[in-house]
Design an enzyme around this catalytic site. Sequence first.
Site, mmCIF file in Angstrom:
data_model
loop_
_atom_site.group_PDB
_atom_site.id
_atom_site.type_symbol
_atom_site.label_atom_id
_atom_site.label_comp_id
_atom_site.label_asym_id
_atom_site.label_seq_id
_atom_site.Cartn_x
_atom_site.Cartn_y
_atom_site.Cartn_z
ATOM 1 N N HIS A 159 15.506 1.592 6.277
ATOM 2 C CA HIS A 159 14.794 2.702 5.511
ATOM 3 C C HIS A 159 13.682 3.242 5.868
ATOM 4 O O HIS A 159 12.648 2.604 6.075
ATOM 5 C CB HIS A 159 14.681 1.934 4.003
ATOM 6 N N HIS B 70 13.882 -0.731 -1.098
ATOM 7 C CA HIS B 70 12.632 -1.326 -1.467
ATOM 8 C C HIS B 70 12.369 -2.037 -2.765
ATOM 9 O O HIS B 70 11.534 -1.285 -3.700
ATOM 10 C CB HIS B 70 11.487 -0.031 -1.111
ATOM 11 N N ALA C 255 2.642 9.618 -2.862
ATOM 12 C CA ALA C 255 3.072 8.387 -2.677
ATOM 13 C C ALA C 255 3.549 8.065 -1.059
ATOM 14 O O ALA C 255 4.496 8.856 -0.679
ATOM 15 C CB ALA C 255 4.271 7.800 -3.481
ATOM 16 N N ASN D 228 15.126 12.966 2.310
ATOM 17 C CA ASN D 228 14.406 13.848 1.580
ATOM 18 C C ASN D 228 13.198 14.647 2.264
ATOM 19 O O ASN D 228 12.074 14.696 2.010
ATOM 20 C CB ASN D 228 13.497 12.755 0.522
ATOM 21 N N LEU E 217 5.691 4.448 -3.987
ATOM 22 C CA LEU E 217 6.628 4.272 -4.847
ATOM 23 C C LEU E 217 7.923 3.481 -4.373
ATOM 24 O O LEU E 217 8.287 3.727 -3.302
ATOM 25 C CB LEU E 217 6.943 5.704 -5.449
ATOM 26 N N HIS F 190 17.294 4.491 -4.973
ATOM 27 C CA HIS F 190 16.037 4.607 -5.339
ATOM 28 C C HIS F 190 16.071 4.126 -6.803
ATOM 29 O O HIS F 190 16.169 4.877 -7.790
ATOM 30 C CB HIS F 190 15.053 5.924 -5.095
ATOM 31 N N HIS G 271 2.125 10.530 5.068
ATOM 32 C CA HIS G 271 1.551 11.806 4.578
ATOM 33 C C HIS G 271 0.349 12.175 5.080
ATOM 34 O O HIS G 271 -0.497 11.032 5.537
ATOM 35 C CB HIS G 271 1.644 11.637 3.009
ATOM 36 N N ARG H 48 10.222 12.539 8.470
ATOM 37 C CA ARG H 48 9.625 13.853 8.324
ATOM 38 C C ARG H 48 10.338 14.778 9.308
ATOM 39 O O ARG H 48 11.721 14.651 9.753
ATOM 40 C CB ARG H 48 8.338 13.857 8.409
ATOM 41 N N HIS I 37 11.238 7.002 6.769
ATOM 42 C CA HIS I 37 11.264 8.389 6.559
ATOM 43 C C HIS I 37 10.599 8.927 7.840
ATOM 44 O O HIS I 37 9.341 8.493 8.145
ATOM 45 C CB HIS I 37 10.090 8.684 5.349
ATOM 46 N N ASP J 269 10.307 1.427 4.590
ATOM 47 C CA ASP J 269 9.942 2.710 3.719
ATOM 48 C C ASP J 269 8.784 3.220 4.238
ATOM 49 O O ASP J 269 7.711 3.857 3.609
ATOM 50 C CB ASP J 269 9.607 2.289 2.266
ATOM 51 N N LYS K 23 22.074 8.936 -0.196
ATOM 52 C CA LYS K 23 20.968 8.402 -0.769
ATOM 53 C C LYS K 23 20.918 8.909 -2.105
ATOM 54 O O LYS K 23 20.898 10.135 -2.359
ATOM 55 C CB LYS K 23 19.544 8.661 0.030
#
Length: 356
Positions: A25, A186, A275, A53, A231, A148, A263, A29, A27, A259, A111
């Site tokens: 899992h 998560h 988050a 996402n 989150l 999620h 950011h 970007r 991210h 996860d 997802k």
Amino acid sequence: MSQTDHLSNNTASSTLTIIQPDDWHLHLRDGDGLMAIAPFTARQCGRAIIMPNLSPPITTTLQANDYQKRILSATQQYPKFKPLMTLYLTDNTPPDEIDQAIKSGLVFAVKLYPAGATTNSEAGVTDLKKCYPTLERMQKLGLPLLVHGEVTHANTDIFDREKIFIEQRLIKLTQDFPELKIVFEHITTADAVDFVTESSSFIAATITAHHLLMNRNDMLVGGIKPHHYCLPVLKRETHREALITAVTSGNKKFFMGTDSAPHSQKNKENSCGCAGMFTAFAAIELYAEAFDQVDSLESLEQFSSLNGALFYGLKVNSDKITLQRKKWTVPTSYPFGDDNIIPLRSGQTINWTLLS
Ligand code: NCD
Ligand code: ZN
């Protein structure tokens, strides 16, 4: 395959050699941010399940194909690394898209973000019933649904959103699709651990390093810590303990999923901060620390390198990595496009070092 064979017990300098892990899992970007952060994961993991996402989200196999190319170009330095792509489920994802996904050989899951649950989830699912024909096709073809698991009603306490999702959504979903592979992503509560443990072999879960290492006091005591906000939000200590018990139990349903969700510093240190925690720069080192704290390093390899592959029906990695119990100081920040990013443990130490 036991790590104890490889763990030299001469206290401070002990090393641990395990099969190379996978991050189930992640991210990554896009654009400059992707270029900056993807190498951290490619350096330590054989594969990673890439979250879709983006803004706009990755909803088609065609988009996943293009995104994968951008990831591969960002990780050229580590040519063995495989990004496993996912599609973002919407109210309108057609069942035929699932056929395309399977045919492509590059999409490994779909997802589910309940609309409004988290970062870039505006296009998420408003009513699962709308997705039933698509879920039907996924069940038939064996494509996992990654969930999620939080409800989004404004009147539901944020600390209860996972528990209520189980009661109001997940139980029904697993009854309606008893052979749909589902990863409860998560997980953060004892309720989720119990649900997964008691469910059929079609249900598994990822657990992050930060939820194994911290509870909600780490976010709120002594001043609000925006870099510890993610989150699902950190929970109370009893839940952290249940997660630790799950990952060290030897139960094959639980596996590593960081996860890691970067950011920029300005988007985190903000009156309405985003988050997500950035942990990918030291993912396996942080997990090693969590397992070491409870003298359970012998369980790490199964969690980080075996269980996920088994659930997804993939081979385990053939390479190995070696960790050393040696403290190092995390940089205060890393570059992130035009901005920078504050990593977990910024300016503080991590007890384990990845040697190779
Ligand atoms: C994730 C993100 O920033 O994309 N944030 C987070 O806090 N984990 C989204 C998610 O996985 O919820
Ligand atoms: Zn995530």
